[in-house]
Design an enzyme around this catalytic site. Structure first.
Site, PDB file in Angstrom:
ATOM      1  N   ILE A 166       0.835  -1.206   0.000  1.00  0.00           N
ATOM      2  CA  ILE A 166       0.000   0.000   0.000  1.00  0.00           C
ATOM      3  C   ILE A 166       0.869   1.255   0.000  1.00  0.00           C
ATOM      4  O   ILE A 166       0.623   2.202  -0.749  1.00  0.00           O
ATOM      5  CB  ILE A 166      -0.945  -0.002   1.225  1.00  0.00           C
ATOM      6  CG1 ILE A 166      -2.005  -1.095   1.056  1.00  0.00           C
ATOM      7  CG2 ILE A 166      -1.613   1.361   1.395  1.00  0.00           C
ATOM      8  CD1 ILE A 166      -2.875  -1.317   2.283  1.00  0.00           C
ATOM      9  N   VAL A 226       2.410   1.847  -3.457  1.00  0.00           N
ATOM     10  CA  VAL A 226       1.442   2.354  -4.423  1.00  0.00           C
ATOM     11  C   VAL A 226       1.042   3.790  -4.088  1.00  0.00           C
ATOM     12  O   VAL A 226       0.908   4.635  -4.980  1.00  0.00           O
ATOM     13  CB  VAL A 226       0.187   1.458  -4.471  1.00  0.00           C
ATOM     14  CG1 VAL A 226      -0.908   2.093  -5.324  1.00  0.00           C
ATOM     15  CG2 VAL A 226       0.546   0.081  -5.036  1.00  0.00           C
ATOM     16  N   GLU A 227       0.895   4.063  -2.804  1.00  0.00           N
ATOM     17  CA  GLU A 227       0.442   5.396  -2.381  1.00  0.00           C
ATOM     18  C   GLU A 227       1.514   6.464  -2.573  1.00  0.00           C
ATOM     19  O   GLU A 227       1.232   7.563  -3.048  1.00  0.00           O
ATOM     20  CB  GLU A 227       0.022   5.365  -0.900  1.00  0.00           C
ATOM     21  CG  GLU A 227      -1.256   4.596  -0.619  1.00  0.00           C
ATOM     22  CD  GLU A 227      -2.507   5.348  -1.038  1.00  0.00           C
ATOM     23  OE1 GLU A 227      -2.400   6.499  -1.498  1.00  0.00           O
ATOM     24  OE2 GLU A 227      -3.601   4.764  -0.918  1.00  0.00           O
ATOM     25  N   SER A 228       2.760   6.153  -2.180  1.00  0.00           N
ATOM     26  CA  SER A 228       3.782   7.205  -2.160  1.00  0.00           C
ATOM     27  C   SER A 228       5.153   6.785  -2.655  1.00  0.00           C
ATOM     28  O   SER A 228       6.068   7.613  -2.682  1.00  0.00           O
ATOM     29  CB  SER A 228       3.937   7.716  -0.719  1.00  0.00           C
ATOM     30  OG  SER A 228       4.509   6.700   0.104  1.00  0.00           O
TER      31      SER A 228
END
Length: 218
Positions: free
Chosen positions: A58, A61-63
């Site tokens: 996560i 993908v997020e940052s």
């Protein structure tokens, strides 16, 4: 003798090429699927009974593990927490003197992000698809989709996600999840000395310098 030397040279070249392939492959995965803040991920994943490999996926993908990341929607930090969610979570977690700038702090961001995922898990069970859909598209929307026959047949699973961004987000996270489980197998089972992967910081700093340079030249 000549044939032996020729065979040896060929084997040496093959071995060198093989080692280069391994090095390049490893470098590719380290750049595209980095892993930092292992201690924090392990600590809060254990506290909230979450899979640390899913958390790593996560975050990537997020940052892309950029602790200073900020989106067009003002989501901040490693797990891209929006200020409103951060303030609400800080109140629930008893984080004193909270300011939105704290969302750039890796520990605060990871703690809030995993806590929020645990909240979603309590709401939607262990269904990873629903948890990820809610994390990206909002839990209220997911609840509505589950009640809509166009998107769910049984009210428990989604056969269709109306938000293209959320659909793609889930696919990316699940792909990353599989990669992290394979590339970093047993990484969270060992004792972890908390340290920052400075290559990631260096990479993001160089990217920001290039971005600033390009903006100045336009």
């Amino acid at each position: 003798m000549f044939k032996t030397n020729k065979l040896f040279r060929r084997l040496t070249i093959i071995l060198i090429l093989f080692l280069i392939i391994i090095f390049v492959t490893n470098l590719y995965y380290k750049i595209n699927y980095p892993l930092s803040y292992k201690g924090l991920i392990k600590k809060y994943s254990k506290e909230y009974n979450m899979d640390p490999y899913l958390i790593a996926a996560i975050i990537n993908v997020e940052s892309n593990f950029n602790k200073n990341a900020i989106s067009s929607k003002d989501a901040r930090g490693l797990m891209q927490i929006i200020p409103k969610t951060g303030e609400w979570a800080a109140g629930k977690l008893g984080i004193e003197n909270f300011t939105v700038e704290l969302l750039f702090d890796p520990e605060t961001n990871i703690r809030i992000g995993i806590w929020y995922l645990d909240m979603l898990k309590n709401e939607f069970g262990d269904n990873i698809q629903l948890i990820l859909a809610a994390y990206n598209g909002g839990s209220g929307n997911v609840s509505k989709w589950l009640q809509n026959e166009e998107y769910s047949e049984d009210g428990k699973e989604l056969k269709k996600i109306p938000f293209k961004e959320t659909e793609q987000y889930i696919e990316k996270v699940l792909k990353n999840y599989e990669v992290y489980k394979n590339v970093y197998k047993n990484e969270f089972n060992e004792e972890i000395e908390e340290s920052e992967f400075y290559f990631i910081e260096f990479f993001h700093n160089i990217r920001e310098l290039i971005k600033d340079f390009l903006m100045q030249t336009v």
